[in-house]
Design an enzyme around this catalytic site. Sequence first.
Site, mmCIF file in Angstrom:
data_model
loop_
_atom_site.group_PDB
_atom_site.id
_atom_site.type_symbol
_atom_site.label_atom_id
_atom_site.label_comp_id
_atom_site.label_asym_id
_atom_site.label_seq_id
_atom_site.Cartn_x
_atom_site.Cartn_y
_atom_site.Cartn_z
ATOM 1 N N GLY A 169 0.712 -1.112 -0.107
ATOM 2 C CA GLY A 169 0.096 0.023 0.012
ATOM 3 C C GLY A 169 0.737 1.209 -0.008
ATOM 4 N N GLY A 170 0.229 2.270 0.580
ATOM 5 C CA GLY A 170 1.029 3.484 0.728
ATOM 6 C C GLY A 170 2.352 3.249 1.398
ATOM 7 N N GLY A 404 24.832 12.183 -30.016
ATOM 8 C CA GLY A 404 24.286 13.030 -28.630
ATOM 9 C C GLY A 404 24.942 12.140 -27.458
ATOM 10 N N ALA A 405 24.968 11.012 -27.563
ATOM 11 C CA ALA A 405 25.517 10.205 -26.208
ATOM 12 C C ALA A 405 26.854 10.954 -25.894
ATOM 13 C CB ALA A 405 25.812 8.948 -26.533
HETATM 14 C C1 HXC Z 1 -3.045 -3.812 12.046
HETATM 15 C C2 HXC Z 1 -2.034 -5.540 11.239
HETATM 16 C C3 HXC Z 1 -1.851 -5.097 9.999
HETATM 17 C C4 HXC Z 1 -2.308 -3.703 9.835
HETATM 18 C C5 HXC Z 1 -0.814 -7.139 10.001
HETATM 19 N N1 HXC Z 1 -1.388 -6.900 11.178
HETATM 20 N N2 HXC Z 1 -1.073 -6.061 9.028
HETATM 21 N N3 HXC Z 1 -2.694 -5.011 12.397
HETATM 22 N N4 HXC Z 1 -2.940 -3.295 10.728
HETATM 23 N N5 HXC Z 1 -2.266 -3.286 8.705
HETATM 24 C C6 HXC Z 1 -1.391 -7.809 12.204
HETATM 25 C C7 HXC Z 1 -2.223 -9.126 12.039
HETATM 26 O O1 HXC Z 1 -3.560 -8.746 12.754
HETATM 27 C C8 HXC Z 1 -1.445 -10.044 13.031
HETATM 28 O O2 HXC Z 1 -1.654 -9.802 14.381
HETATM 29 C C9 HXC Z 1 0.311 -9.730 12.793
HETATM 30 O O3 HXC Z 1 0.060 -8.178 12.309
HETATM 31 C C10 HXC Z 1 0.775 -10.493 11.941
HETATM 32 O O4 HXC Z 1 -0.009 -10.496 10.574
HETATM 33 P P1 HXC Z 1 -0.404 -11.973 10.012
HETATM 34 O O5 HXC Z 1 -1.397 -11.495 8.775
HETATM 35 O O6 HXC Z 1 -0.548 -12.947 10.857
HETATM 36 O O7 HXC Z 1 1.022 -12.228 9.113
HETATM 37 P P2 HXC Z 1 1.473 -12.879 7.745
HETATM 38 O O8 HXC Z 1 0.653 -14.011 7.461
HETATM 39 O O9 HXC Z 1 2.883 -12.818 7.741
HETATM 40 O O10 HXC Z 1 0.770 -11.789 6.899
HETATM 41 C C11 HXC Z 1 1.474 -10.196 6.671
HETATM 42 C C12 HXC Z 1 0.761 -9.403 5.849
HETATM 43 C C13 HXC Z 1 -0.803 -9.618 6.232
HETATM 44 C C14 HXC Z 1 0.716 -9.883 4.286
HETATM 45 C C15 HXC Z 1 1.100 -7.936 5.965
HETATM 46 O O11 HXC Z 1 -0.896 -9.158 7.488
HETATM 47 C C16 HXC Z 1 -1.541 -8.236 5.580
HETATM 48 O O12 HXC Z 1 -2.169 -8.503 4.512
HETATM 49 N N6 HXC Z 1 -1.862 -7.296 6.355
HETATM 50 C C17 HXC Z 1 -2.812 -6.051 5.855
HETATM 51 C C18 HXC Z 1 -1.885 -5.537 4.958
HETATM 52 C C19 HXC Z 1 -2.608 -4.202 4.462
HETATM 53 O O13 HXC Z 1 -3.602 -4.193 3.905
HETATM 54 N N7 HXC Z 1 -2.485 -2.837 4.895
HETATM 55 C C20 HXC Z 1 -3.012 -1.983 4.618
HETATM 56 C C21 HXC Z 1 -2.434 -1.211 3.345
HETATM 57 S S1 HXC Z 1 -3.022 -0.056 2.969
HETATM 58 P P3 HXC Z 1 -1.703 -11.042 15.466
HETATM 59 O O14 HXC Z 1 -2.088 -10.340 16.792
HETATM 60 O O15 HXC Z 1 -2.494 -12.099 14.893
HETATM 61 O O16 HXC Z 1 -0.098 -11.115 15.570
HETATM 62 C C22 HXC Z 1 -2.028 1.222 3.394
HETATM 63 C C23 HXC Z 1 -2.368 2.442 3.579
HETATM 64 C C24 HXC Z 1 -1.413 3.558 3.472
HETATM 65 O O17 HXC Z 1 -1.100 0.964 3.982
HETATM 66 C C25 HXC Z 1 -1.668 4.864 2.620
HETATM 67 C C26 HXC Z 1 -0.612 5.765 2.799
HETATM 68 C C27 HXC Z 1 -0.565 6.552 1.896
#
Ligand code: HXC
Length: 508
Positions: A169-170, A404-405
């Site tokens: 994501g971001g 040119g290079a």
């Molecule tokens: C809160 C999160 C989290 C998040 C993971 N966790 N991502 N908590 N916010 N974004 C937590 C999980 O709940 C879990 O908690 C622990 O972290 C580990 O995650 P798992 O899923 O068990 O690990 P894994 O299987 O290794 O997968 C990792 C991952 C997945 C691929 C990153 O967690 C995932 O897809 N997370 C969401 C990613 C996402 O969509 N993020 C938002 C993007 S948008 P526990 O308690 O079980 O340990 C964004 C916008 C920003 O970022 C914009 C800025 C301009």
Amino acid sequence: MSSTIREVERRRAAARAGGGERRVAAQHAKGKLTARERLDVLLDEGSFEELDMYVEHNCVDFGMEAQIVPGDGVVTGSGTINGRLVFVFSQDFTVFGGSLSERHAAKICKIMDMALKVGAPVIGLNDSGGARIQEGVASLGGYAEVFQRNVLASGVVPQLSLVMGPCAGGAVYSPAMTDFIFMVKDSSYMFVTGPDVVKTVTNEVVTQEELGGAVTHTTKSSVADLAFENDIETLLAARDFFDFLPASNRTGVPVREADDPFDREEPSLDTLIPPSANQPYDMHELVRKVVDEGDFFELQPAHAGNIIIGFGRIEGRTVGIVANQPMVLAGCLDINSSKKAARFVRFCDAFEIPLVTFVDVPGFLPGVGQEHAGIIKHGAKLLFAYGEATVPKITVITRKAYGGAYDVMASKHLRGDLNYAWPTAEIAVMGAKGATEIIYRGRSPEEIAERTAEYEARFANPFVAASKGFIDEVILPHSTRRRIALALRKLRGKRLENPWKKHDNIPL
Ligand code: HXC
């Protein structure tokens, strides 16, 4: 008193425990180190001074008020690498997946602000699930606060991102705005939208690794500079790399003791250029034989191999090297190589790192694909970057410098300070055959051959350019290091300023 100290110790231990043993074990099972273990490898032993260890998130939605981990998923502070100050943040995947909350962002911002104030580089260790989902827009605001600081710090202090886990994501945009990105193979990835979203929107099926893994980003997209096998290798490489970097745009390059004599001769370079102009040779050999102890830190070696970029040292001082590589696409400039080198040249210029350019370039790569994809605009990036650079610029033409290079590659006309050519240099509008076929279009093959020989005799040497002062001296290959070292000594006092402007408008 002792109970107060015990309380400090208790709180510190709670922060150091991160997300707890189970999650630390899961991190290790993936072959990854924890946030703190990584800092232990990156920084000099015992040098890390942590800040904001007790910071907690301020979220009260989704039951978060009951889930508080001191430090809030990122370890921040400062330390030293081989004795030089650096500010660091290291995201802790064991705490809410290293996700970025408002307070987590504020911790990162605090050390970035400090780095800017004192003039020291920032290294970010990224391992995060992105925006803290429970916090919603507060987290987005946090990201933007970090982005803004990346922009303000750009060109003031070097910024290095180590991507050591997910970066989705971001979250990818903070590393993208830093100067360099190193990734870990098989455990790190960067993408704006992950494989699931890609499948839904475009129906493409792709793995995380293929979409945004370390190999993808260091070969195809060029988002990242280098890919390493594991955490330790990445962190140790970051230490080596750091040694080349100035602390800020005001300090000049770091200086280290050098045993390699400045006038070391390399007789083997006298035979580096093959007898036939169409035969390639490895430009790395020249680069390695010129820099101190053969120590060349190459960036983006797996992307646009027709140009080589990286850091070396001459007499213990960092130089930025840009070199055409005849072994790939005959060393032609194309879109990718122009972009790759342009950004590097601009980094060097921003941080007062002298540029040494080795030229063997037959021109821009012809083709419909290149033209339609904008070689004009992208090639202009490199031209622009060299033209605006005010750091010492030393150029050595080894063989071809066509069209040119020739102009682009730090020529005299772009304020090259010392422009050297080997006796094997050919400086011309284009290769002899192509030139003759245009001038003598329709003539017999025999005449074309004769005229080609004539054209070669006239231009396939450095002396026409030297007679005009475009080449300062024709040097013998074995003396290249000495010439460059002496040039750099001479140019240490160089002062050159571009006209006042708010900023330029480089063709983006
Ligand atoms: C809160 C999160 C989290 C998040 C993971 N966790 N991502 N908590 N916010 N974004 C937590 C999980 O709940 C879990 O908690 C622990 O972290 C580990 O995650 P798992 O899923 O068990 O690990 P894994 O299987 O290794 O997968 C990792 C991952 C997945 C691929 C990153 O967690 C995932 O897809 N997370 C969401 C990613 C996402 O969509 N993020 C938002 C993007 S948008 P526990 O308690 O079980 O340990 C964004 C916008 C920003 O970022 C914009 C800025 C301009």
